[in-house]
Design a protein around this motif. Structure first.
Motif, PDB file in Angstrom:
ATOM      1  N   PHE A  97     -24.677 -35.408 -36.417  1.00  0.00           N
ATOM      2  CA  PHE A  97     -23.951 -36.184 -35.409  1.00  0.00           C
ATOM      3  C   PHE A  97     -24.475 -37.608 -35.296  1.00  0.00           C
ATOM      4  N   GLU A 111     -23.353 -41.108 -32.427  1.00  0.00           N
ATOM      5  CA  GLU A 111     -22.790 -41.288 -31.084  1.00  0.00           C
ATOM      6  C   GLU A 111     -21.283 -41.100 -31.070  1.00  0.00           C
ATOM      7  N   THR A 112     -20.636 -41.349 -32.181  1.00  0.00           N
ATOM      8  CA  THR A 112     -19.164 -41.302 -32.217  1.00  0.00           C
ATOM      9  C   THR A 112     -18.613 -40.114 -33.002  1.00  0.00           C
ATOM     10  N   MET A 167     -19.274 -36.045 -34.975  1.00  0.00           N
ATOM     11  CA  MET A 167     -20.075 -34.827 -35.013  1.00  0.00           C
ATOM     12  C   MET A 167     -19.445 -33.844 -35.980  1.00  0.00           C
ATOM     13  N   ILE A 182     -23.906 -31.446 -27.400  1.00  0.00           N
ATOM     14  CA  ILE A 182     -23.658 -32.241 -28.607  1.00  0.00           C
ATOM     15  C   ILE A 182     -22.168 -32.249 -28.932  1.00  0.00           C
ATOM     16  N   ASN A 188     -19.608 -31.818 -26.943  1.00  0.00           N
ATOM     17  CA  ASN A 188     -18.804 -32.506 -25.932  1.00  0.00           C
ATOM     18  C   ASN A 188     -19.300 -33.915 -25.635  1.00  0.00           C
ATOM     19  N   ASN A 189     -20.361 -34.332 -26.356  1.00  0.00           N
ATOM     20  CA  ASN A 189     -20.911 -35.675 -26.176  1.00  0.00           C
ATOM     21  C   ASN A 189     -21.296 -35.930 -24.714  1.00  0.00           C
ATOM     22  N   LYS A 190     -22.038 -34.976 -24.153  1.00  0.00           N
ATOM     23  CA  LYS A 190     -22.499 -35.122 -22.776  1.00  0.00           C
ATOM     24  C   LYS A 190     -23.978 -35.494 -22.767  1.00  0.00           C
ATOM     25  N   ARG A 213     -26.294 -37.438 -28.092  1.00  0.00           N
ATOM     26  CA  ARG A 213     -25.614 -38.114 -29.188  1.00  0.00           C
ATOM     27  C   ARG A 213     -26.020 -39.586 -29.282  1.00  0.00           C
ATOM     28  N   LYS A 214     -26.614 -40.107 -28.209  1.00  0.00           N
ATOM     29  CA  LYS A 214     -26.986 -41.523 -28.178  1.00  0.00           C
ATOM     30  C   LYS A 214     -28.456 -41.734 -28.535  1.00  0.00           C
TER      31      LYS A 214
END
Length: 359
Positions: A42, A44-45, A47, A162, A164-166, A170-171
């Motif tokens: 993954f 940030e944008t 996955m 990861i 759902n990018n919560k 991811r950042k």
């Protein structure tokens, strides 16, 4: 996974007797499970998640600029683990420790990666058991390798975050992912300790009502479970502290802030474990005291009964001699009078015992 606790001493190390250091042999209390590999790659944008991938699919992810989390479930395929270790430059002793599931939680720093060993503990399938397994983590520059004994873990929440990018996962880098994994392991000690606490309270209530012999076995089983929890969690505090102290570029200063929070949680868990240890020792003392007191009450009752019958036995023995010139034997009222006298003696002794508070 079954709820059996590990042995206090490993009994399978004879498999490696005489073998050179770094020999890859699975050593554990359970039979090895076939190895399955899952990968989450993954940024940030973006996955990508894959389950059941082969070693050939894993190797390209090694040099990926994104963050890669490779999870290996099962330790039966020693050759797969060896090839993976060689591909990622793992030391032979690290691979040996991955396969030896009796390791104490620890941290080892190498040139381009950090190796951690943890014990994952959670409730068993039936809800009243404690299941466990060893988790090995390898933190690299842009990858994390996790090795566990079999399917099933406490990391599903991290996978969902990861996907759902919560949150920050991811950042952030691979070090934050390792923090999240360690945090999940430590936090999951609390439900296991809650189960132990419920059982301690149940034993406490039953002990106050009826201290039956079965409680002694339950107390000893709980003491053993609590001992293993202490054995697992105590070194984790040292592992987290050592990870914060390491002068390595693999762990950023911002991640150290979160690691301090894990360190605090590990101290809280340790405090709870120590509290339960004291409570269980107290319950054991209460049980032994209660049983001793009940035995004393029984002995006191039997002693009082025996004491009451001592003068009665004397009277019966005296008139059982049947001498010819005993005047009472010829009296028609002798028998009822003697019985009445014996009853009077018994009543007088019972009254005396009550006055003394012995009855």
């Amino acid at each position: 996974m079954d709820g059996r606790l590990p042995r206090l001493t490993h009994r399978h190390t004879d498999k490696k007797v005489g073998m050179p250091p770094g020999s890859l042999v699975y050593i554990g209390d359970r039979g090895p499970v076939p190895t399955t590999v899952s990968a989450i790659d993954f940024t940030e944008t973006e996955m990508v998640e894959k389950v059941g991938i082969t070693l050939e699919e894993v190797l390209p992810l090694r040099d990926s600029p994104s963050i890669t989390w490779l999870n290996f479930s099962g330790l039966a395929d020693v050759e797969v683990i060896r090839q993976l270790g060689e591909a990622f430059g793992l030391h032979p002793l690290v691979m040996e420790d991955i396969l030896n599931t009796g390791q104490r939680p620890k941290l080892e720093l190498y040139d381009d990666y950090v190796y951690l060993v943890l014990k994952m503990v959670y409730r068993g399938e039936h809800g009243n058991e404690i299941s466990y397994e060893q988790i090995s983590l390898v933190l690299g520059k842009n990858y994390v390798l996790s090795f566990q004994e079999r399917e099933g873990d406490v990391f599903n929440g991290i996978r969902d975050r990861i996907r759902n990018n919560k949150g920050r996962l991811r950042k952030s880098g691979a070090d934050y992912l390792v923090y999240s994994l360690v945090d999940a392991v430590v936090d999951n000690y609390f439900p296991a300790l809650e189960m132990v606490g419920d059982r301690v309270e149940d034993i406490e209530e039953r002990l106050s009502e009826n201290p039956d012999p079965g409680l002694l076995g339950e107390i000893y089983r709980l003491k053993r479970e609590n001992l293993f929890l202490r054995k697992f969690i105590w070194p984790i505090r040292e592992v987290v502290a050592a990870l914060m102290r390491q002068d390595t570029e693999l762990v950023s200063p911002s991640t150290n802030t979160y690691l301090r929070d894990v360190y605090d949680h590990s101290i809280q868990v340790m405090d709870v474990v120590e509290t339960y240890a004291d409570m269980l020792s107290g319950l054991l003392d209460v049980y032994m005291s209660t049983v001793s007191n009940r035995m004393n009450e029984i002995m006191k009752t039997l002693t009082i009964i025996a004491t009451i019958f001592i003068p009665l036995t004397f009277i019966v023995g005296l008139y059982g001699m049947n001498f010819k010139y005993m005047p009472e034997l010829t009296n028609k009222l002798a028998y009822p009078l003697i019985l009445l006298g014996m009853a009077g003696v018994s009543a007088l002794m019972v009254y005396y015992f009550r006055r003394k508070g012995w009855l």
